[in-house]
Design an enzyme around this catalytic site. Sequence first.
Site: not given
Length: 396
Positions: A197, A374
């Site tokens: 995304k 992350g």
Amino acid sequence: MRFRTLRDVDVSGKRVIVREDLNVPLADGHVADDTRIRAALETLRFLRKQGGRIAVLSHLGRPDGKIVPRLSLAPVARDLAALLGTTVEFAADCVGPLAHEAVSGLGDGDIVILENVRFHPEEERNDPDFARALASLGELYVDDAFGTAHRAHASTEGIAHLLPSVAGFLMQRELDALAALTTNPRRPFVCAIGGAKVKDKVGVFTQLLQRVSAFVVGGGMANTFLAAQGIDVGRSLRDDDLEPARGILQDAQRRSVPLHLPSDAVVAPSFNDDEAPQTVPIADVGTQMILDIGPRTADAYAAVLRDAKTIVFNGPMGVYEKPAYRNGTRVVGEAIAEATRHGATSVVGGGDAAAAAHMLGFAEAMTHVSTGGGATLEFLEGRTLPGVAALEASAT
Ligand code: ADP
Ligand code: MG
């Protein structure tokens, strides 16, 4: 970045608390992928050789502050013992009497893994008393958990304010490699970016737009950019909200940074393996799903990448988990490998991009494959990593 490293301290005979990121996938009580354990070996071997008394802290999974037996680090201790070729003790708690008993039994060069820090809810709350309980186990803190450096938890951040603290070799290697992307990167500097995304990576675009010479874009996120340009992407994965993609496209145009999008695609009616994939020009997706960049796109991206001197690769170009949709990621990865052989600096970041690099065999050819998902993303977004900031504070 100003922090001390393992080379700056004398560990011999000292109780050393080492935070590693041993958050490995488990299957049937066994370690299914030991990449993260292997990444920790350099630091642990060095500490053993220097005669440190080593207590390893880590989290595993998301037990949410409760004791979850299937998320015990015991299997990791067994794996680590095999990889180090030595005994690795295991303590069933990371604080309290069990932990203290285990640590006080260590001789020089001995090593114990303490149970999952996230079995205690205080860990993720960065509770000061819990941090003090952890710190009371040792005389020196080594932070080697780059993959968790974006979390301000007791074992990654709180503890670093309580003991003399230094970076381990993995932490150092990760930060050095990433610094090459932010401190005077050699140009052309190209970002190959894909994955699911746009929404997850707006911050990465915003930051890198100020630095890169070009983007080559694939994966599900390319569908969102195409849709933002009014191209019909059929039933492909795309973000519902097209505004962030529009903003990035405008910003890229304003800064004259080329943002390359696919001109062809590998499509299928669905994810089902029995559906025959087809290659079509991007205008002819119809009602199908885009599952990989097409060969023409892959070649065009490879040409851009082969001329680059600095490359960051984040997010696969297609659904690389399935053989039929791996070609784009492979061609792009091989072009980056070739550029690297000709002197470029290349960094692969992002959990799936790194997994693809290992799966498709181009990981070895890269300058660096980050172990952080992350943490790497947050670094690329220009954010301060709390674990690193705490090491810096400890050095002043
Ligand atoms: P990374 O972990 O490297 O940052 P992401 O987590 O953003 O990457 O995205 C990886 C996922 O994106 C993979 O599971 C992959 O299957 C998926 N993906 C890539 N291309 C497509 C596509 N065209 N359609 C649907 N999913 C895609
Ligand atoms: Mg991912």
